[in-house]
Every structure is written in C-alpha cells, then in structure tokens.
Design an enzyme around this catalytic site. Structure first.
Site, PDB file in Angstrom:
ATOM      1  N   LYS A  33      31.009  56.416 -80.226  1.00 36.07           N
ATOM      2  CA  LYS A  33      30.191  55.356 -80.647  1.00 36.07           C
ATOM      3  C   LYS A  33      31.196  54.122 -80.655  1.00 36.07           C
ATOM      4  O   LYS A  33      32.418  54.037 -81.115  1.00 36.07           O
ATOM      5  CB  LYS A  33      29.936  55.772 -82.192  1.00 36.07           C
ATOM      6  N   SER A  61      22.730  54.910 -87.735  1.00 34.50           N
ATOM      7  CA  SER A  61      23.233  53.860 -86.917  1.00 34.50           C
ATOM      8  C   SER A  61      24.041  54.505 -85.472  1.00 34.50           C
ATOM      9  O   SER A  61      24.023  53.824 -84.545  1.00 34.50           O
ATOM     10  CB  SER A  61      24.129  52.857 -87.356  1.00 34.50           C
ATOM     11  N   SER A  81      24.350  57.800 -91.347  1.00 34.81           N
ATOM     12  CA  SER A  81      24.383  57.503 -89.869  1.00 34.81           C
ATOM     13  C   SER A  81      24.634  58.088 -88.764  1.00 34.81           C
ATOM     14  O   SER A  81      24.384  58.175 -87.578  1.00 34.81           O
ATOM     15  CB  SER A  81      25.243  56.122 -89.660  1.00 34.81           C
TER      16      SER A  81
END
Lengths: 478, 486
Positions: free
Chosen positions: B78, B153, B177
């Site tokens: 990420k 996210s 997330s």
C-alpha cells in the site's frame, strides 16, 4: 501619580544533552546548515519521535532545584502552527500537564530579598532558524536547531523592577549552570528570555495592559529594555494615554523598543496530547533519585562561603552569583587562602570589566585562577605594591601571561631595600627646599609629595611604607 | 491452479522444493499484471526491474537453504508505507514527487526475509475513504465485478491480491481500512492490536488508530505475514515489547471451549439481508464445530462513528500540517508570499475528502470547541473500551459482519460522504479500543460479490482470532474460489 511595575519572565533554556529530544542527531552549535538533521527532526512523512530520557532527567533536576511540585504523570502535547522553521507544522511541547509547577527562587537586590514564584516548567523542542537572503524574496531554512531540547520556565508576575528581573534571570542562569544542564550562552541563544511588563497605579490590584519584549540577548539588555519600556509606559499613562498590548523588539544599538513587524495574529494553537508519544511517568523512586542527585546550589554555596570562609554576605552573594565565578574563586583560593582579600580583588579589579556578564566573562577570562593567586601572593609577600599589581593585572587581562613573568620582565619588583632608596630620598629633599620648609612648619600632608616624587623616580617600585619611613627619618634628622 | 492464484504457504513449498524459482514466480505475476492491470488499475507505481532483481537474490537465498516464510514471495505494498528509493505518494498529489530515503520498519522486515516488492498500490488519499475513489492516481476496481468498488482505504491491496496481481499485500487500518476492502474483495484482512506492529514509516493519518496489517488469500498466510511484521520497534514509542509467538501454531487448535460473543448492536437495522444471512451461517459453522455462541452487548457502539470522526480528523489535521510545500512534495511555484505559498500548495495538493477532514479536525481542536468535541470524543472512546472489557468477560471473541452491505457500484456514494462514514460503523470501534480484528470471507451475495465475517479479540489475542478464522475458512469452503475478471 505613582506607578508600580509588574514584570513576568519566560525563559527558554536549551538543555545540554548530547542528542536532540526525539532523535539521535547531535545538538552541537555552529555546524554547517542542515547537517545535524535526520528524517525524524526534518519532519519527513511517516517518521516517529522517541523521547530522549536525559531531557526528563534534566528538567526534573531544574524542577527540584527551584522548589517546584513535580507532576509525576507527564504528557507531551502538540502546539499547532505553520512556520517554515517548524518542520512538522507543530511543536511538541507540554500543555496542561507540565513537568513542574508552583516553584520559587529567592533573589536579592540592593540588600533586599525577594521570592519570585515560578508558574511552571515544561519540556519542549526548539524550532529551526530562518536565514533571509539579501536577494529578496529568498529565504533559507536551517533545521540544525530543530528539536533541540528546551525547558521553558515561566515566572509569576512577581517582579517589580528591571533590576529584580536581571537578578532573577541571573539566579535561574546560575542554577542551570550549577546543575550543569544548560551551557547558558545567551549569544548563541541557549538561554533566552522574553518579558511581559505592565504598570498599574500603586495600590491597585488589577494589572495594567502589558507589552511583551523580545530580542534581549544579555542580562544587561534585559534590564535596559525593561527600564526603557517602564519609562515609555509611564510617560504614556501620565499623559492620559493607553498602553497598546503588543510585542516589542529591543533594539540594542539604539536603546529603544520597536513594535514587531507584521500583523499580530491571535493564534489558536489547538493543543492536544501527542498520540505518537506515550506519557512519561516519574515514579517516587525516580523523583527521590533526582532530589538526591542535586549538587550544591547557589544559595547553599553562598551560605558555605559565609560560614566556612568568613566572607561577608555581600561578597558571598557576588562570588556565588554564577557558577563559573564561584568555581574561579574557589580555585584561586586554593593557592591564595585569603577569602576576603580575594573577593575584594575580584570585585574591584575584575568585575567592572565583566559588565554584568560574569559567567561568560569568566569562561573567556585569560587570567587563570592560579595566576591570579600568584599575583595576590606577590602583594602579600611584599614583592610588588598593590598599585603595581593593578597594572600587572591589566596586562594579565590583556595577554593572559603569568604575573611573575610580567613583573620580572618589566622589572617591577618592589624596592624594599633601604640602601637602594636613601640616595634618591636625599636627592629629592635637596631639590625641594620649599616643601621641606612646609613640612617643618608642621604641614604633614607634604609627605605625599615626597613619596610621589620617589615613586616617579622609581617608576612606582618603591615600597611605600619604606619610603615614608626614610623621608620621616631624613627630614627629622636635619 | 495458476501460480498467481496460490497462497504464500503453497508457493513456499514449490519454491523450497525447487519446482519453481522466485524469478519464474515473479515473471508469472508480472504477466498476470500485464493481463489484468488495465481493468483493475491497482498500481500507482510498479517496480518491475527491482522486483526481478529481488527475486534473483531470493533464489540465491533459497538455493543456499536459508529461505524463510516470505523469501521470493511477490508482494504489493500500500502506498502509505515508505519504501526507500521508491516514490511514495500516500495517494495524494501533495507528496508528488516524494522518494523516501528510508524504509518503513515493516518494509525492512519483509525485505530482510527476501520478499519481492512488486510496487506501490492504490489507496484512498491519506487513507481517508471507504471506496478508494479519492485516489487521484488510479481507482482500483473490484475483481469480482469491475463496475463495483473494491473498498478502501487499502483498496489497491485488496484488489491486487484478489486479482492475482500479488500473492499478498500490506495495508493499513485506521477505522477498517484493511478489513473492509478485504471483505469486499474476498480476501483475508487483519488489523493487529495497536502497538503489535511498528508504525515507523507508515504515513500517519490518525496516529492513535493506525495499524499496519496484511491482506492475504487465506488465514495461514495472514499468520505468516504477522509473524514477520509484528514486534517491538525502538523507533516507535507506541510499539509494545511483547513476545511474538508463531501465529501459525494457533491454526492447529479446534474450537472446543471457545465462546463467541454476538453483539446485538452489530446486527441492527440497516444490515443487508444477504450479509446477515452469510454471517449467521458463519456463526452456525463455528458453533457446529464446537464453539459456543453467547449474546453480548456493546452499548456505546452507536457513538463510535461520531467519536471516530472527531478523533481521527483531529489527529489528521495535525499530522498533515507537515505537507506545507516547504521541504518536500508539492509547492505552488507562483505564490508571491509565504502565506500564499502555504495556501495554494495545500489547496492544490490535497483532494476534497482530505480537506474536509482537515477542516473537521481543526474545528474540533479549536479553542472553545475542544471540550465539546475532542475531549468528549475521547471520553466516548473510554466508554467503548469499557464496553469491550465487559463483553470479553463473557466471551473470548466477538463475531459480526464487517460491512453492512456488499460492495456498491463505483460512484454511487461519492456525493454523500455521510453515508460512507456511517458504513464504517462495524469496524471503527476496534480501532478506538486498539483491539485486533480480522475479516475472513464467509460467503457471496446473489450478485456474486464477497461477504466478510469479522472477528474481534482482546488485546494481543491474535492467536485466538486466527484459530477461529481458520476453522471458519476450513468449513466455509470458498477459500479456493477466485474471481473471473471481466
């Protein structure tokens, strides 16, 4: 109308830790810009602070040395504002749980003692420094100083005169130096002071409108700036005007205060607990250890100088006013164990050169305690006169050379042998019939003239007592 | 099964037996990326050359017999985690161009294992979002239906793992997330206990809530990843000195004697019937296997969203102050004064959702409002922690849905931030209390979209999470299902 001045001081002292408060970067002053930096103190993305425990140790020492109540639960808070020298956009400080509160220190001005309250002491990180280029609009940021540890010491508005303010500052400075937790260098900014000052009609409780003074980088400047501001505010009030609450910068070249440039903004710092740092718990044991580890502090040293060395209170106060001075005094005392004579000499012959900045002056003083002791020892032994010693001292302050070397080289050894002086005495008497007459007529004062003549002839080397005796003998014989 | 569809532990065997090389595996996944990335758009930055070089090094480690769990395993990261020498955007234009000179601690740890880093995957800007639609670089699609969101996210992480573009991924979980996109994409997502995994090098959104966690194809992989990333880090004051067990050992245990708490507040109205059904089925599978189900209550759950949307933005408003155009990242070069430079750089660099949260957070911390908002929210947080403490006196784990509904269509809620905030309700309290939580697939909707099953445990009881999640995975029978990317 009579006014009373009310002064409160905020002092920032840079702690003498080897590394910064939240990372391992060195704290050394004067390094090339942006060389004492790392991702943490540059506020780069994703990095985290790790507290330097030495900072807490040092702050705790100061708290104990200034009679504070220590908060055993300590929390760091973020003070949020934007400025290019503040890399994270917030300063890590302490807000509602500072390390120490409700302390005090005692000061003395002109023989009058006064206790000044401390509101709080808290730990925080310093900001960097902006360097403005000649070629506007360029500005540069040096972050070497960013995250260097500070303690902020806030006084109660207990100070009533600029002289007290200077005395209070010197006391804090001395304590920090005695604790060896701050180098106290005001020029380099490791000991900084802002002042709040207001006036109120004598007898009134309510405080007047205050101004905040900045940019005073010596004890003398603090006192002068406050004296100036005290007069300025008094003049305004006497003319029926109103003091405007504002921040003023002291201009040491022109001896005036000027409003800080730029608009005054009401900041909302949005303090909140820093979630990246865990609370610091100072347990009873840690606190006890800190209390026990305190060295001899100025007030204790002063008492010792009075009780053990027999110094008068005034002398003891002056000699202990800065750790450097007291250390110097005690070092010289080892070779010249006459405390009162030594303190006299230091106060009269050295301190007028220091202009109120004892600690800094002693630190850079070329005369070592050993040299001073040997100079005073020469007076004591009758090798040089006190007067000659003063000129030797001046030379020593200039060059740092040893007293004996100077005395020898300039041939300043006192003439204490009768045989060396009798011829000169006879010559002077022969050449001064008028004065001889006056002397015989009972004008004893003329003796000064004769001794003066002899001093002139011997370039001050004649032993004054001996000179006196020889003239008395010679004049009374005839 | 294709190589790109296999798990870490399956590939580990193939690599260690010499049936495939790490370079072959990496090439296989790069080929998969060539085939599907155009439709998934999970990557902000690809590091193909570095990946192949790392794979070649991994092959040497394997040949020398020094391989460990992640040696030669291709992973997606990420873009919230700092990677030395590789652009790190945090899904924001304000960091353009920022190349960190350091690795996040979790990155150092997986690199030390010889893992292969394929690149940096998409995320909501500064991890603020529910659908990964706030990323200005690329919006990843749900591999099960590319017209739908992948969640956020950590959307790029979930989409990449589900689509076979990475074997596993590291994400971050501030209010759900990791778990929520895992749930939407049919993968396993773990949010470890706060302090279990170092946050050093994780770009901060909300420091007291953020935690790095793995997204994987199955529970064993999740345990393997946690084995590597967990542990005390002297560079993170909030990481905790506690021994890291071998989490895979927890997978051997059955469910006998385990009490599952079913919090009534998590099954309140607003839950999609298909989700409720799938989760109830999951509970049934667990109780049939020996666990006991008990009703519990977490009465302050309903205030979780409100407290979270004060605390997280408050911390964010301060954490994001460093993006000011002075030192790195984006600066408006036309500004004529310092104030203008600040304003323009931040106005142009941040997207609307980030600005919204900075404003909310700034407001909540303002003098005069602090007590009513930030302080009150902190008090609510304490009450929520207390709820959990009491619930865990009655049970060992809490089981619930992860999201109220399966993934919706892209764009469907972009104009309604409040409805997005409210859909965090089932995952947010875990972060407020600092607990570990996991999302494990338990079924599919009639439209073929995955549904996740959430398990929460007391602090540092990740082993318990894995134990229950693994048993559910074994019985749900969907662990080998892979999407057909249309």
């Amino acid at each position: 109308m009579e006014f009373e001045t009310v002064i409160g001081l905020e002092v920032h002292a840079q702690l003498k830790t080897r590394t910064k408060i939240f990372c391992g970067c060195p704290t050394t002053f004067g390094a090339a810009p942006n060389t004492n930096v790392c991702p943490v103190c540059l506020g780069m993305p994703g990095v985290l602070p790790v507290l330097n425990r030495q900072v807490v140790e040092y702050a705790l020492k100061m708290a104990c040395a200034t009679n504070c109540e220590v908060n055993q639960f300590n929390e760091f808070a973020r003070k949020n504002y934007f400025y290019p020298d503040l890399p994270k956009g917030y300063q890590v400080s302490q807000f509602d749980l500072p390390i120490a509160e409700h302390g005090w220190v005692d000061i003395e001005v002109d023989g009058e003692a006064r206790r000044i309250g401390l509101t709080r002491i808290h730990m925080e990180e310093d900001a960097g420094k902006l360097i403005h280029s000649e070629r506007e609009p360029e500005s540069y940021v040096d972050l070497n100083r960013a995250a260097v540890p500070l303690i902020e010491i806030v006084s109660e508005p207990d100070i009533r005169t600029p002289a007290q303010a200077a005395a209070y500052l010197k006391k804090l400075h001395a304590i920090l130096r005695y604790l060896d937790i701050c180098d106290g260098n005001m020029q380099e900014g490791s000991f900084r002071c802002d002042a709040n000052i207001s006036l109120r009609p004598k007898g009134r409780e309510e405080l007047g409108t205050r101004t905040e003074l900045k940019n005073m980088n010596s004890f003398r400047n603090v006192q002068r700036a406050l004296e100036y501001e005290e007069r300025r505010q008094r003049d305004i009030l006497l003319e029926g005007g109103k003091v405007v609450q504002q921040t003023l910068l002291w201009d040491p070249d022109r001896n005036v205060t000027n409003p800080m440039r730029g608009k005054e903004e009401a900041h909302d710092y949005r303090y909140f607990p820093d979630p990246d740092l865990v609370p610091v718990i100072i347990d009873d044991e840690w606190l006890e250890r800190a209390r026990k580890s305190l060295p001899e502090l100025p007030d204790e040293r002063k008492a010792r100088f009075i009780n053990e060395l027999g110094l008068p209170e005034y002398d003891a106060g002056v000699m202990t006013s800065a750790r450097e001075l007291a250390d110097y005094f005690e070092a010289a005392l080892r070779d010249y164990p006459q405390a009162k004579k030594l303190s006299n000499w230091i106060m009269t012959e050295m301190m007028r050169e220091f202009k109120g900045e004892e600690a800094a002056a002693i630190a850079s003083c070329p005369v070592t305690p050993v040299n001073l002791a040997s100079l005073l020892g020469m007076i004591e032994a009758g090798k040089i006169s006190g007067k000659i010693a003063k000129t030797v001292m001046a030379e020593m302050m200039e060059s740092g050379r040893e007293a004996e070397v100077i005395v020898k080289e300039k041939n300043l050894i006192q003439m204490s042998d009768e045989g060396d002086l009798t011829a000169a005495v006879a010559e002077i008497i022969a050449a001064s019939p008028k004065q001889v007459e006056q002397f015989r007529a009972g004008k004893g004062k003329v003796m000064g003239f004769f001794v003066g003549q002899l001093m002139k002839k011997t370039r001050g080397r004649a032993n004054p007592q001996l000179a006196n005796k020889l003239f008395q003998q010679a004049l009374n014989e005839d | 099964m294709e190589l790109f569809e296999q798990t870490i532990h399956q590939l580990r065997e193939l690599l260690d037996r010499g049936e495939i090389s790490a370079v072959e595996l990496t090439e296989n996944i790069l080929a998969r990326m060539d085939a599907v990335e155009g439709r998934i758009t999970a990557h902000i930055t690809e590091t193909r050359d570095e990946a192949l070089a790392q794979a070649a090094r991994a092959d040497k480690i394997i040949a020398a017999g020094d391989a460990s769990a992640l040696t030669g395993i291709p992973l997606a990261i990420k873009d919230v985690l700092c990677t030395r020498g590789v652009r790190t955007t945090c899904g924001s234009k304000i960091l353009e161009p920022f190349v960190p000179p350091y690795d996040a601690t979790v990155i150092s740890r997986i690199k030390a294992e010889g893992a292969v880093l394929l690149g940096k995957v998409s995320m909501d800007e500064f991890a603020m979002g529910y659908s990964n639609e706030t990323c200005p670089y690329c919006v990843p699609r749900n591999p099960w239906n590319t017209a739908h969101i992948c969640g956020g996210s950590s959307g790029g992480s979930a989409a990449a793992v589900a689509a076979g573009e990475a074997v596993a991924s590291l994400g971050s979980d501030t209010g759900g997330s990791v778990r929520q996109p895992a749930s939407h994409c049919g993968v396993v997502g773990l949010k470890p206990t706060y302090g279990r995994v170092s946050r050093f090098g994780l770009l901060a959104f909300a420091s007291s809530l953020d935690q790095v966690g793995p997204l994987t194809r199955d529970v064993r992989d999740s345990a393997l990843m946690l084995n590597v990333i967990a542990g005390y880090d002297p560079r993170d004051s909030t990481s905790i000195r506690q021994v890291v067990p071998d989490y895979t050992l927890a997978l051997r245990d059955g469910l006998q004697g385990l009490k599952l708490g079913i919090p009534s507040e998590y099954f309140a109205s607003g839950l999609a019937p298909e989700v409720e059904e799938a989760v109830n089925n999951g509970i049934k599978l667990l109780t049939e296997a020996g666990a006991e189900a008990v009703e519990v209550s977490l009465p302050h759950t309903e205030y979780g969203v409100a407290a979270y949307y004060i605390i997280a933005p408050a911390e964010a408003s301060s954490n994001l102050a460093r993006y000011d155009g002075v030192k790195y990242g984006y600066r408006d070069m036309d500004a004529e004064s310092l104030a203008e430079m600040y304003m323009n750089s931040r106005s142009q660099g941040f997207g609307p959702e980030v600005k919204r949260r900075i404003l909310i957070g700034t407001y909540a911390l303002s003098s005069g409002y602090y007590d009513a908002y930030y302080k009150k929210a902190s008090q609510v947080r304490t009450l929520i922690m207390d709820d959990y403490r009491q619930a865990f006196e009655k049970c060992d784990l809490l089981v619930s849905p992860v999201t109220p509904a399966p993934a919706w269509e892209l764009g469907a809620r972009m104009d309604d931030p409040l409805s997005m905030y409210l859909s965090d309700v089932l995952t947010i309290c875990t972060n407020l209390a600092g607990l570990p939580g996991i999302s494990v697939p338990c079924g599919f909707s009639s439209a073929g979209l995955p549904i996740g099953f959430q398990i929460q445990a007391p602090h540092f009881q990740e082993e318990r999470l894995f134990r229950a999640a693994y048993n559910l995975e074994q019985r749900a029978g969907i662990v080998e299902r892979r999407p057909e990317i249309a």
